[in-house]
Motif scaffolding. Structure first.
Motif, PDB file in Angstrom:
ATOM      1  N   PRO A 137       0.799  -1.230   0.000  1.00 16.43           N
ATOM      2  CA  PRO A 137       0.000   0.000   0.000  1.00 16.43           C
ATOM      3  C   PRO A 137       0.834   1.285   0.000  1.00 16.43           C
ATOM      4  CG  PRO A 137      -0.960  -1.596   1.488  1.00 16.43           C
ATOM      5  CD  PRO A 137       0.363  -2.152   1.043  1.00 16.43           C
ATOM      6  N   THR A 139       2.822   2.147  -2.101  1.00 16.06           N
ATOM      7  CA  THR A 139       2.872   2.626  -3.482  1.00 16.06           C
ATOM      8  C   THR A 139       1.684   3.516  -3.833  1.00 16.06           C
ATOM      9  OG1 THR A 139       1.741   0.665  -4.345  1.00 16.06           O
ATOM     10  CG2 THR A 139       4.154   0.595  -4.249  1.00 16.06           C
ATOM     11  N   THR A 140       0.626   3.485  -3.023  1.00 17.60           N
ATOM     12  CA  THR A 140      -0.562   4.293  -3.309  1.00 17.60           C
ATOM     13  C   THR A 140      -0.573   5.621  -2.557  1.00 17.60           C
ATOM     14  OG1 THR A 140      -1.875   3.285  -1.543  1.00 17.60           O
ATOM     15  CG2 THR A 140      -1.916   2.202  -3.701  1.00 17.60           C
ATOM     16  N   THR A 142       0.192   9.278  -1.777  1.00 17.61           N
ATOM     17  CA  THR A 142       0.605  10.441  -2.562  1.00 17.61           C
ATOM     18  C   THR A 142       1.356  11.422  -1.669  1.00 17.61           C
ATOM     19  OG1 THR A 142      -1.515  11.502  -2.146  1.00 17.61           O
ATOM     20  CG2 THR A 142      -1.301  10.250  -4.190  1.00 17.61           C
TER      21      THR A 142
END
Length: 151
Positions: A137, A139-140, A142
């Motif tokens: 997660p 990588t998600t 921002t």
């Protein structure tokens, strides 16, 4: 003065040895009282063939260099050429005559074939699967505009 081990580590092109020759040296110098159980490590390759290239090879290289340094120290009566000839003969005999070596080499060769096969996918270990599931997660996420940590 630089130790024998440091000199050998620097000068020996051990990374160029094929797997069968490196294994022969590793078996030749194997100490049954060592913390590492070589036969068990190789047996584990049936479940984790990636270990051959990811860890075992480097471990074997270090073990062999260290063992060579100790062997040189134990046999000061031999000239370098006599020492080399003796080792070559011992490795050749081991590869020809040792059932232990031949059994271990068969397992290593099988694991290498699996790991290098283009139609084989090596699944991550359960630990790596858990870590990936936990960390993926990230990588998600921002980045924030302010650069400040959010609460």
């Amino acid at each position: 003065m630089i130790s024998r081990y440091a000199q050998l580590k620097e000068k020996l092109p051990i990374s160029r040895l094929s797997d069968d020759v490196l294994l022969a040296f590793r078996v030749l110098f194997d100490d049954p009282l060592d913390i590492v159980d070589l036969a068990q490590d190789i047996a584990d390759l049936t479940l984790y063939p990636e270990r051959l290239t990811n860890s075992y090879r480097k471990e074997w290289e270090a073990y062999v260099v260290k063992s060579l340094a100790l062997e040189i120290k134990k046999r000061p009566e031999l000239s370098p050429s006599e020492f080399i000839e003796d080792l070559m003969q011992r490795v050749e005999n081991l590869q020809k005559e040792s059932d232990t070596y031949n059994n271990l080499w068969r397992q290593v060769h099988h694991a290498r074939s699996i790991a290098q096969s283009s139609n084989t996918i090596i699944f991550p270990s359960p630990l790596r699967q858990q870590l990936m599931a936990f960390l993926l997660p990230i990588t998600t996420v921002t980045p924030t505009d302010s650069g400040e940590p959010e609460e």
